[in-house]
Design a protein around this motif. Structure first.
Motif, mmCIF file in Angstrom:
data_model
loop_
_atom_site.group_PDB
_atom_site.id
_atom_site.type_symbol
_atom_site.label_atom_id
_atom_site.label_comp_id
_atom_site.label_asym_id
_atom_site.label_seq_id
_atom_site.Cartn_x
_atom_site.Cartn_y
_atom_site.Cartn_z
ATOM 1 N N ASN A 120 0.858 -1.182 0.000
ATOM 2 C CA ASN A 120 0.000 0.000 0.000
ATOM 3 C C ASN A 120 0.896 1.234 0.000
ATOM 4 O O ASN A 120 1.479 1.571 1.019
ATOM 5 N N LYS B 296 0.062 4.280 -0.332
ATOM 6 C CA LYS B 296 -0.587 5.499 0.189
ATOM 7 C C LYS B 296 -0.314 6.663 -0.785
ATOM 8 O O LYS B 296 -0.342 6.451 -1.986
ATOM 9 N N HIS C 23 -9.764 1.548 4.856
ATOM 10 C CA HIS C 23 -8.501 1.711 5.589
ATOM 11 C C HIS C 23 -8.745 2.691 6.742
ATOM 12 O O HIS C 23 -9.517 3.645 6.598
ATOM 13 N N GLU D 120 -5.829 -4.446 10.901
ATOM 14 C CA GLU D 120 -4.774 -3.447 11.043
ATOM 15 C C GLU D 120 -4.990 -2.655 12.329
ATOM 16 O O GLU D 120 -5.727 -1.656 12.335
ATOM 17 N N ILE E 234 0.007 1.039 12.863
ATOM 18 C CA ILE E 234 0.161 1.546 11.493
ATOM 19 C C ILE E 234 1.114 2.727 11.464
ATOM 20 O O ILE E 234 0.874 3.747 12.115
ATOM 21 N N GLY E 235 2.205 2.549 10.716
ATOM 22 C CA GLY E 235 3.156 3.642 10.523
ATOM 23 C C GLY E 235 3.905 4.046 11.771
ATOM 24 O O GLY E 235 4.548 5.097 11.802
ATOM 25 N N SER F 276 3.083 -1.845 10.401
ATOM 26 C CA SER F 276 4.543 -1.893 10.594
ATOM 27 C C SER F 276 5.162 -3.253 10.289
ATOM 28 O O SER F 276 6.117 -3.669 10.948
ATOM 29 N N GLY G 136 2.663 -0.997 4.330
ATOM 30 C CA GLY G 136 2.828 0.391 3.914
ATOM 31 C C GLY G 136 4.295 0.751 3.766
ATOM 32 O O GLY G 136 4.938 0.411 2.768
ATOM 33 N N SER G 137 4.853 1.412 4.794
ATOM 34 C CA SER G 137 6.202 2.003 4.720
ATOM 35 C C SER G 137 7.262 1.062 4.153
ATOM 36 O O SER G 137 8.012 1.446 3.252
HETATM 37 P P1 PGA Z 1 2.569 0.492 7.668
HETATM 38 O O1 PGA Z 1 1.138 0.731 6.967
HETATM 39 O O2 PGA Z 1 3.104 -0.811 7.127
HETATM 40 O O3 PGA Z 1 3.395 1.681 7.244
HETATM 41 O O4 PGA Z 1 2.332 0.434 9.129
HETATM 42 C C1 PGA Z 1 0.239 -0.336 6.805
HETATM 43 C C2 PGA Z 1 -1.080 0.151 6.284
HETATM 44 O O5 PGA Z 1 -1.501 1.250 6.668
HETATM 45 O O6 PGA Z 1 -1.722 -0.526 5.467
#
Ligand code: PGA
Length: 258
Positions: A9, A11, A97, A169, A174-175, A214, A235-236
């Protein structure tokens, strides 16, 4: 048997040139280290979908939207329809999301309508659910994810359940660089499977359950080793093609180890 699904993802990141470079790097790596049984999809911003389609069409890497309208067409400024995503070759689309729920006021009813619109056109929704840190600390995790799941799932038949992906999630992961432990994720995901059983009956076993929050090269193996974790929404760490390659390689290491 549920096929593992890894989704990157992006973003709101990457220009078209950056998207092309990423896809070319990834495909070159996959030529020597194929993903095997793992299914892989990339969810770029809408603006990079066509560029990615140009590189990835005919490859094992699928395309995904990050959001979609539940409406078919009309006067909806700023929205993108399911048929537009389909036209660009998308197979999946993330819906609900937590960033959209929190920043854009999306409700679970909106999410269910979007998921239904996707299924109707043959695209696969990735429905996100998850609790905040405060809700976890208050012992409300199961209540929150059960409510979100029940209200976000569209009505569907047993065979259609195989088209649906649910991503757990936890918002606090997240993040943040704080990944849920494999045990924490498995506990909630096993609970989600029980909820799915109550809602869908035998179709529940076909729904793939991803974990997101994460995820990186070091955490992926132990997460994917859990019985109710069928993949990851990343994500990241997936913003870098080489890190994504390492994640894929690490899953396969686990799969082939005795
Ligand atoms: P993250 O994001 O891996 O950066 O925590 C995951 C997501 O929001 O789908």
């Amino acid at each position: 048997m549920r096929r593992p699904l890894i989704v990157a993802n992006w973003k709101m990141h990457k220009s078209r040139a950056e998207a092309r470079e990423y896809a070319e790097t990834l495909l070159a790596a996959l030529a020597t280290a194929p993903t095997g049984e793992i299914e892989l999809a990339i969810a770029p911003p809408f603006t990079a979908l066509e560029t990615l389609a140009g590189v990835l069409t005919g490859s094992p890497v699928a395309l995904a939207g990050q959001n979609v309208s539940s409406m078919a067409e009309g006067a909806f400024t700023g929205e993108v329809s399911v048929s537009m995503l389909k036209d660009l070759g998308c197979r999946y689309c993330i819906v609900g999301h937590s960033e959209r729920r929190a920043q854009h006021g999306e409700t679970s009813a909106d999410v269910a309508a979007k998921a239904a619109a996707l299924l109707k056109e043959g695209l696969r929704p990735i429905i996100c659910v998850g609790e905040t840190q405060a809700q976890r600390e208050a012992g409300q995790t199961e209540k929150i994810v059960a409510e979100q799941l029940a209200a976000s799932l569209p009505a569907m038949s047993t065979p259609t359940a195989g088209e649906v992906v649910v991503a757990y999630e936890p918002i606090w992961a997240i993040g943040t660089g704080v990944t849920a432990t494999p045990e924490q994720a498995q506990e909630v995901q096993a609970f989600l499977r029980v909820c799915l059983n109550k809602i869908l009956g035998e179709g529940a076993d076909r729904v793939r359950l991803q974990y997101g929050g994460s995820v990186g090269p070091d955490s992926i193996r132990s997460l994917m080793n859990q019985p109710d974790i069928d993949g990851a929404l990343i994500g990241s760490a997936a913003l870098d093609a080489r890190t994504l390659e390492t994640i894929l390689a690490n899953i396969q290491l686990e799969n082939t180890s005795p």
